[in-house]
Design a protein around this motif. Structure first.
Motif, PDB file in Angstrom:
ATOM      1  N   GLU B  26       0.834  -1.205   0.000  1.00  0.00           N
ATOM      2  CA  GLU B  26       0.000   0.000   0.000  1.00  0.00           C
ATOM      3  C   GLU B  26       0.872   1.260   0.000  1.00  0.00           C
ATOM      4  OE1 GLU B  26      -2.831   0.633   3.258  1.00  0.00           O
ATOM      5  OE2 GLU B  26      -4.099   1.770   1.886  1.00  0.00           O
ATOM      6  N   ALA B  27       1.928   1.240   0.819  1.00  0.00           N
ATOM      7  CA  ALA B  27       2.822   2.406   0.849  1.00  0.00           C
ATOM      8  C   ALA B  27       3.551   2.563  -0.490  1.00  0.00           C
ATOM      9  CB  ALA B  27       3.827   2.273   1.992  1.00  0.00           C
ATOM     10  N   VAL B  82       9.407  -0.490  14.295  1.00  0.00           N
ATOM     11  CA  VAL B  82       8.452  -0.865  15.338  1.00  0.00           C
ATOM     12  C   VAL B  82       7.099  -1.178  14.712  1.00  0.00           C
ATOM     13  CG1 VAL B  82       7.863   1.547  15.887  1.00  0.00           C
ATOM     14  CG2 VAL B  82       7.476  -0.220  17.581  1.00  0.00           C
ATOM     15  N   ALA B  83       6.754  -0.501  13.630  1.00  0.00           N
ATOM     16  CA  ALA B  83       5.472  -0.786  12.959  1.00  0.00           C
ATOM     17  C   ALA B  83       5.470  -2.218  12.431  1.00  0.00           C
ATOM     18  CB  ALA B  83       5.254   0.200  11.810  1.00  0.00           C
ATOM     19  N   LEU B  84       6.605  -2.673  11.904  1.00  0.00           N
ATOM     20  CA  LEU B  84       6.667  -4.038  11.377  1.00  0.00           C
ATOM     21  C   LEU B  84       6.719  -5.066  12.506  1.00  0.00           C
ATOM     22  CD1 LEU B  84       8.990  -3.653   8.252  1.00  0.00           C
ATOM     23  CD2 LEU B  84       6.497  -3.820   8.366  1.00  0.00           C
ATOM     24  N   HIS B 214       3.685   4.549   6.686  1.00  0.00           N
ATOM     25  CA  HIS B 214       2.337   3.986   6.516  1.00  0.00           C
ATOM     26  C   HIS B 214       1.591   3.936   7.850  1.00  0.00           C
ATOM     27  CE1 HIS B 214      -0.555   0.605   5.997  1.00  0.00           C
ATOM     28  NE2 HIS B 214      -0.709   1.127   4.796  1.00  0.00           N
ATOM     29  N   ALA B 215       2.304   3.555   8.905  1.00  0.00           N
ATOM     30  CA  ALA B 215       1.651   3.435  10.214  1.00  0.00           C
ATOM     31  C   ALA B 215       1.136   4.786  10.701  1.00  0.00           C
ATOM     32  CB  ALA B 215       2.622   2.836  11.225  1.00  0.00           C
ATOM     33  N   ALA B 216       1.707   5.867  10.168  1.00  0.00           N
ATOM     34  CA  ALA B 216       1.297   7.200  10.617  1.00  0.00           C
ATOM     35  C   ALA B 216       0.187   7.793   9.750  1.00  0.00           C
ATOM     36  CB  ALA B 216       2.518   8.135  10.624  1.00  0.00           C
ATOM     37  N   ALA B 223      -3.591  -2.793   7.246  1.00  0.00           N
ATOM     38  CA  ALA B 223      -2.986  -2.580   8.560  1.00  0.00           C
ATOM     39  C   ALA B 223      -1.478  -2.373   8.453  1.00  0.00           C
ATOM     40  CB  ALA B 223      -3.298  -3.757   9.471  1.00  0.00           C
ATOM     41  N   SER B 224      -0.841  -2.958   7.426  1.00  0.00           N
ATOM     42  CA  SER B 224       0.597  -2.748   7.215  1.00  0.00           C
ATOM     43  C   SER B 224       0.915  -2.965   5.756  1.00  0.00           C
ATOM     44  CB  SER B 224       1.433  -3.701   8.060  1.00  0.00           C
ATOM     45  OG  SER B 224       1.437  -4.995   7.495  1.00  0.00           O
TER      46      SER B 224
END
Lengths: 225, 224, 257
Positions: B26-27, B82-84, B214-216, B223-224
């Motif tokens: 997605e990113a 940390v997102a991963l 992406h997490a932001a 979701a990721s």
């Protein structure tokens, strides 16, 4: 780790009615239905109607990450820690029916973190008429349609309209403006659903969510009996 | 052992939460780095030989019975984003639920007790493969295939990419998948003797960086 | 140092300890061949050492090792006078460059060398192993530049392994250039960027509170690790832009914004 170890892990793998500590878990009610039919508004109204008498929480399944959760937060219907958003990868029907793992995790986390809870409302993102909740996720489900979506929806049927434990026909105040025939909708719904209940509501009118809230109370009474 | 168990475990319909994750696609789509089948293939090939190889090796090592706690620590060290890490533990927890219901096993129970909020997904996958009677290379295949299957499926939804083209991409990656699974199986066997440090640590800087971006995002489909 | 057709083997050793007067002493400062060392003026309690390249290198077949250890109370800063350029050599095979760093509790090591440039036709395998214990402080920067100006890079594999109390803390490998596995320059890995870098900062106080993840422009991010450290990963079109990003991140982390 030993292969001959007895199988004694936490039990809450799926729809078990008890929590790992043996207490009865919260009743889970799913709300599904097409986009824009008023699911989130119904959830918000239910929270306002029930929050003073029972302990409840909400899980949303959005198409876009957190929109419904953010709506509920803005409306302040519950404290923020009682609202969780599940991410669905653009497919709410997958998350509520085919792969319920993220939703099960969300309901269990809510019970662990803010519990004990009496009721968890699991809202699906707006989806098509065939989207229903897995029995592994919820104990009962409400399907919300609205008069503006076309008065032929009850006639068309589909698993949501036909099998949901409660069918809600929303926005009845709009019927005169969109030319929907409420009488016909009621007759068609009865034909599709036999004895299963149908509620016609307008959240803008006096009474609003009263009938749906009463139905939820009945489900709760049966769950805790 | 039943080889057919591998089909159950690797099936995209196996209810373990993968459908909500794009594996960074997605990113990459938003940044204009994936625009069609060709760039999707290069994305998948890069992911496969970096984090895909790392995941496959962890899964293979777990399937051989290496200490999952040590493997989870090795996975943390190999996942600076940390997102991963959050996504990997979330998926690990969801896979754990599905695997315990499918192949009840004392080892899965023990791992669930050790990591109530989820161990890294490849570690759970390896222990699940073991519970299903599968071998190290089977677990590696499953993990390697997931590392490209997720982004391919997500790109079909994100770009309305022709699903036949996306499936063609996966088919063209088959020789790479064979190499990665074989290598993962080999290093996992080395790790039995020499410890988890010999497992690959190949990283993909862009996946790490864009996972944090992406997490932001306030609004996203995956979701990721 | 040994030389010949098999390539050059050289090791440099640095040991730092507190001098007992609030400064840092260097009981060991041994350069060898192409790895010459020079002590330069440090700031405050810190001892500063520069790696001074007396020869170009490493070339194919060479094997360089740098070992540095900071004992309790020491503050050691290691830099280099110029970028290291990996070049193709007479001898066949890859060149190796191994860095071994050890930091004790109550010690600080700042490892801030100039860039590593992978020239066309070179083949270099770099390993950096760092051993930390709780209470150790580390600032470590690595920058890889793929090819000199307008040139395709050589083959470069760089593995950074950091252990804390003997347990894995950070393990990252970058493989790029001809012969690397497919997709290394594709949209998941480098996407055509020719400079890639990492900045690792480990501090005991991060065990209490870690900085939040932060984007540093389009192709760089700071992320908290699973232990008391943060890692900045950055990609840039060239070495200059990469350094600017990493310098800014370090200034922010050092509280010198």
């Amino acid at each position: 780790m030993h292969l001959d170890h007895t199988h004694d892990g936490p039990s809450a793998i799926s729809a078990d009615a008890h929590r790992p500590d043996g207490t009865r878990r919260a009743l889970r009610i799913g709300l599904g239905g097409p986009v824009g039919s008023g699911k989130t508004a119904t959830v918000a109204a239910l929270c306002r109607a029930l929050r003073d008498e029972i302990s409840l929480a909400v899980v949303t399944n959005d198409i876009y990450t957190r929109e419904d959760a953010d709506f509920l937060l803005r409306e302040a219907v519950l404290p923020p820690e009682r609202i969780t958003a599940v991410e669905t990868g653009a497919c709410p029907h997958t998350a509520i029916r085919d792969d319920i793992s993220a939703n099960l995790e969300a309901v269990e986390d809510l019970e662990d973190e803010v519990g004990p809870l009496d009721l968890i409302l699991v809202e699906s993102g707006g989806d098509n008429l065939t989207a229903t909740f897995s029995k592994g996720l919820v104990d009962a489900q409400i399907f919300v349609i609205d008069v503006a979506g076309g008065d032929d929806i009850p006639r068309k049927g589909g698993p949501g309209v036909t099998t949901a434990d409660l069918l809600v026909v929303n926005k009845t105040d709009l019927a005169p403006f969109v030319g929907s025939d409420l009488g016909r909708m009621a007759t068609d719904a009865k034909a599709q659903r036999a004895e299963l209940p149908v509620v016609f509501q307008s959240l803008r009118a006096e009474g609003g969510v009263t009938d749906v809230a009463a139905w939820v109370r009945g489900q709760l009474a049966a769950w805790t009996a | 052992m039943s080889r057919a168990a591998l089909l159950v475990l690797a099936d995209g319909r196996f209810p373990a939460g993968g459908h909500a994750h794009s594996g960074g696609a997605e990113a990459a789509v938003k940044a204009g780095r994936i625009t069609g089948a060709k760039s999707l293939e290069e994305f998948c090939r890069g992911r496969l030989h970096t984090t895909g190889l790392v995941s496959a090796s962890l899964a293979a090592a777990a399937a051989l019975g290496l200490d999952p706690v040590a493997l989870d620590e090795a996975a943390d060290a190999r996942t600076p984003s940390v997102a991963l890490r959050v996504a990997a533990r979330k998926l690990g927890r969801q896979l754990m639920r599905a695997a315990r219901a499918t192949w009840p096993s004392a080892e899965l129970d023990a791992l669930a007790r050790e990591f109530p909020k989820g161990a890294h997904q490849p570690v759970v996958l390896g222990v699940a493969a073991r519970a299903a009677g599968l071998g190290a290379v089977d677990a590696a295949y499953c993990s390697a295939y997931e590392s490209v299957g997720g982004p391919a499926t997500a790109t079909v939804r994100l770009l309305s990419l022709d699903p036949f083209e996306a499936t063609g991409v996966l088919a063209r990656l088959a020789p790479d998948l064979d190499r990665v699974a074989d290598r993962a199986g080999e290093v996992a066997r080395c790790a039995v003797e020499e410890g988890v440090d010999v497992l690959p640590a190949v990283s993909a800087p862009l996946l790490e960086i864009s996972a944090e971006a992406h997490a932001a995002w306030p609004v996203r489909l995956f979701a990721s | 140092m040994t030389g010949g057709a098999a390539g050059v083997r050289a090791t440099a050793r640095i040991a730092a300890r507190s001098d007992g007067r609030g400064g840092t002493a260097l009981p060991t400062l041994e350069g060898e061949g192409p790895l010459a060392l020079r002590r330069t003026r440090g700031s405050g309690a810190e001892a500063r050492v520069m790696l001074v390249g007396a020869m170009s290198g490493p070339l194919g077949g060479d094997h360089f090792t740098v070992e540095a250890a900071a004992a309790e109370g020491a503050a050691l800063h290691i830099g280099s006078a110029a970028a290291t350029i990996a070049l193709p050599g007479q001898a066949k095979g890859e060149a190796r460059y191994d860095v071994r760093l050890t930091v004790a509790a109550g010690a600080e090591l700042r490892w801030l060398p100039e860039q590593l440039i992978s020239a066309n036709g070179s083949d270099l395998y770099v390993t950096t192993h760092v051993d930390l214990v709780p209470g150790a402080r580390l600032v470590l920067r690595e920058e890889q530049v793929l090819g000199r100006a307008h040139e395709e890079p050589g083959r470069l594999t760089s593995r950074l392994t950091v252990r804390l109390r003997g347990r894995p803390f950070l393990d990252q490998e970058l493989c790029c250039g001809p012969g690397a596995s497919g997709g290394w320059d594709g949209p998941a890995v480098l996407a055509g960027h020719r400079a890639v870098g990492q900045l690792l900062v480990v501090r005991p106080e991060f065990a209490e509170a870690l900085p939040s993840p932060q984007l540093l422009g389009e192709c760089a991010a700071l992320t908290p690790l699973a232990g008391p450290g943060v890692l900045v990963t950055a990609l840039a079109p060239n070495a200059l832009r990469l350094r600017r990003t990493l310098d800014e991140a370090l200034r922010t982390l050092d509280g010198r914004v």
